[in-house]
Scaffold this motif. Structure first.
Motif, PDB file in Angstrom:
ATOM      1  N   MET A   1      -0.456  -9.407  -0.491  1.00 44.62           N
ATOM      2  CA  MET A   1      -0.672  -9.371  -1.942  1.00 44.62           C
ATOM      3  C   MET A   1      -0.764  -7.930  -2.426  1.00 44.62           C
ATOM      4  O   MET A   1      -1.361  -7.086  -1.771  1.00 44.62           O
ATOM      5  N   GLY A   2      -0.178  -7.674  -3.593  1.00 42.08           N
ATOM      6  CA  GLY A   2      -0.244  -6.339  -4.158  1.00 42.08           C
ATOM      7  C   GLY A   2      -1.503  -6.140  -4.964  1.00 42.08           C
ATOM      8  O   GLY A   2      -2.363  -7.018  -5.057  1.00 42.08           O
ATOM      9  N   GLU A   3      -1.600  -4.972  -5.574  1.00 45.17           N
ATOM     10  CA  GLU A   3      -2.754  -4.636  -6.400  1.00 45.17           C
ATOM     11  C   GLU A   3      -2.705  -5.458  -7.683  1.00 45.17           C
ATOM     12  O   GLU A   3      -1.720  -5.415  -8.417  1.00 45.17           O
ATOM     13  N   GLU A  42       6.291  -1.695  -6.034  1.00 47.29           N
ATOM     14  CA  GLU A  42       6.195  -2.482  -4.806  1.00 47.29           C
ATOM     15  C   GLU A  42       4.759  -2.883  -4.495  1.00 47.29           C
ATOM     16  O   GLU A  42       4.519  -3.948  -3.913  1.00 47.29           O
ATOM     17  N   GLU A  43       3.796  -2.060  -4.902  1.00 49.31           N
ATOM     18  CA  GLU A  43       2.403  -2.293  -4.514  1.00 49.31           C
ATOM     19  C   GLU A  43       1.569  -2.978  -5.596  1.00 49.31           C
ATOM     20  O   GLU A  43       0.408  -3.324  -5.349  1.00 49.31           O
ATOM     21  N   ILE A  44       2.135  -3.169  -6.782  1.00 49.29           N
ATOM     22  CA  ILE A  44       1.411  -3.835  -7.868  1.00 49.29           C
ATOM     23  C   ILE A  44       1.847  -5.291  -7.954  1.00 49.29           C
ATOM     24  O   ILE A  44       3.046  -5.605  -7.932  1.00 49.29           O
ATOM     25  N   THR A 111      -6.794   1.110 -17.610  1.00 47.94           N
ATOM     26  CA  THR A 111      -5.611   1.787 -17.095  1.00 47.94           C
ATOM     27  C   THR A 111      -5.989   2.806 -16.037  1.00 47.94           C
ATOM     28  O   THR A 111      -5.341   2.898 -14.980  1.00 47.94           O
ATOM     29  N   MET A 112      -7.031   3.576 -16.299  1.00 50.83           N
ATOM     30  CA  MET A 112      -7.426   4.600 -15.336  1.00 50.83           C
ATOM     31  C   MET A 112      -7.962   3.988 -14.045  1.00 50.83           C
ATOM     32  O   MET A 112      -7.751   4.546 -12.960  1.00 50.83           O
ATOM     33  N   ALA A 113      -8.607   2.832 -14.150  1.00 53.43           N
ATOM     34  CA  ALA A 113      -9.070   2.161 -12.926  1.00 53.43           C
ATOM     35  C   ALA A 113      -7.883   1.773 -12.051  1.00 53.43           C
ATOM     36  O   ALA A 113      -7.919   1.916 -10.816  1.00 53.43           O
ATOM     37  N   LEU A 114      -6.806   1.279 -12.679  1.00 53.24           N
ATOM     38  CA  LEU A 114      -5.596   0.942 -11.926  1.00 53.24           C
ATOM     39  C   LEU A 114      -4.940   2.201 -11.381  1.00 53.24           C
ATOM     40  O   LEU A 114      -4.512   2.246 -10.227  1.00 53.24           O
TER      41      LEU A 114
END
Length: 273
Positions: A1-3, A42-44, A111-114
């Protein structure tokens, strides 16, 4: 699973240009060469494939024009400070870092947390969780004296005109004699958002209409130049594939191209007393 992604309505729009840059990186003749965007996609954990419209390519062209504004500033002021207001998941610092610039990326909390899942602060690069409409970040970005460059790409458009006008005047007062780059859109573009297949995939809609960027000079700005996708800088055009370089020129009359502008201003107000 991605972020996983948990973003507000306006913030979710940042995923459109991210995917556009990732797709561009896979092209034989990539404009930005943004391999980091590929890694992020790819990672989200998000359905990026639902974005299929012209905003993907447009985001790449826009980024290349804004990149050149920053390059020109750093050519003249290699030790200067750059502030990306509403940075989203931009990788502009990675693309333009000259080894000397002091760079700040600012965006709201979610947004900054992501963003912090993928990027880290360094001695020259700092992420700030905050709103471009607040003043709390001003002193931090002025921590060292010297020239500052402010940019805000595809952000101001999503806010009401009274809020945009107020923040432009606020920035002009707080950062005198400072270049400021941002985009504007005319009424034809704004009135046709629901026809854009990418915008139909997100709930947010742009609110600020500005047909003539020169009208913003009343808020303490001086317009240096205003470009469209049909009139990029010469250095930028040379990096575009022919389909964009000549295609956009042929579409210079088309309202969505003619009325969407990438602007460079300079604040005119003197130092606050």
């Amino acid at each position: 699973m991605g972020e996983p992604v948990s973003l507000g309505e306006v913030q979710e729009t940042l995923l459109i240009p991210l995917y556009g840059r990732a797709r561009d990186a896979g092209d034989t003749r990539s404009i930005l060469g943004d391999d980091m965007a590929v890694k992020l996609v790819e990672e989200i954990d998000y359905d990026f494939a639902k974005f299929t419209g012209p905003s993907l390519g447009g985001a790449v062209l826009r980024a290349s024009i804004f990149d050149q504004y920053v390059r020109d500033f750093l050519d003249e002021h290699p030790d200067g400070t750059v502030v990306d207001l509403g940075c989203g998941l931009s990788t502009r610092f990675d693309r333009l870092d000259n080894g000397r610039v002091r760079w700040f990326d600012l965006d709201v909390d979610d947004t900054m947390a992501l963003r912090r899942k993928f990027f880290e602060d360094t001695t020259r690069y700092t992420m700030i969780a905050g709103s471009l409409f607040s003043t709390e970040w001003y002193e931090q970005v002025r921590e060292r004296s010297g020239p500052v460059f402010l940019l805000s790409e595809a952000v101001l458009l999503y806010f009401p005109p009274e809020e945009v006008n107020a923040v432009l005047g606020q920035l002009a007062q707080a950062f005198p004699s400072t270049p400021l780059a941002f985009d504007t859109g005319g009424p034809i573009m704004m009135n046709n958002q629901d026809r854009n297949p990418d915008f139909r995939q997100v709930p947010a809609r742009m609110k600020w209409v500005c047909e003539d960027p020169r009208t913003l000079e009343q808020f303490g700005l001086a317009l240096v130049e205003s470009r469209t996708f049909a009139s990029p800088q010469r250095e930028v055009a040379s990096r575009w594939p022919a389909k964009h370089r000549y295609g956009m020129r042929a579409l210079s009359w088309f309202p969505p191209v003619r009325t969407y502008k990438l602007n460079l201003f300079r604040t005119e107000m003197s130092e606050p007393s």
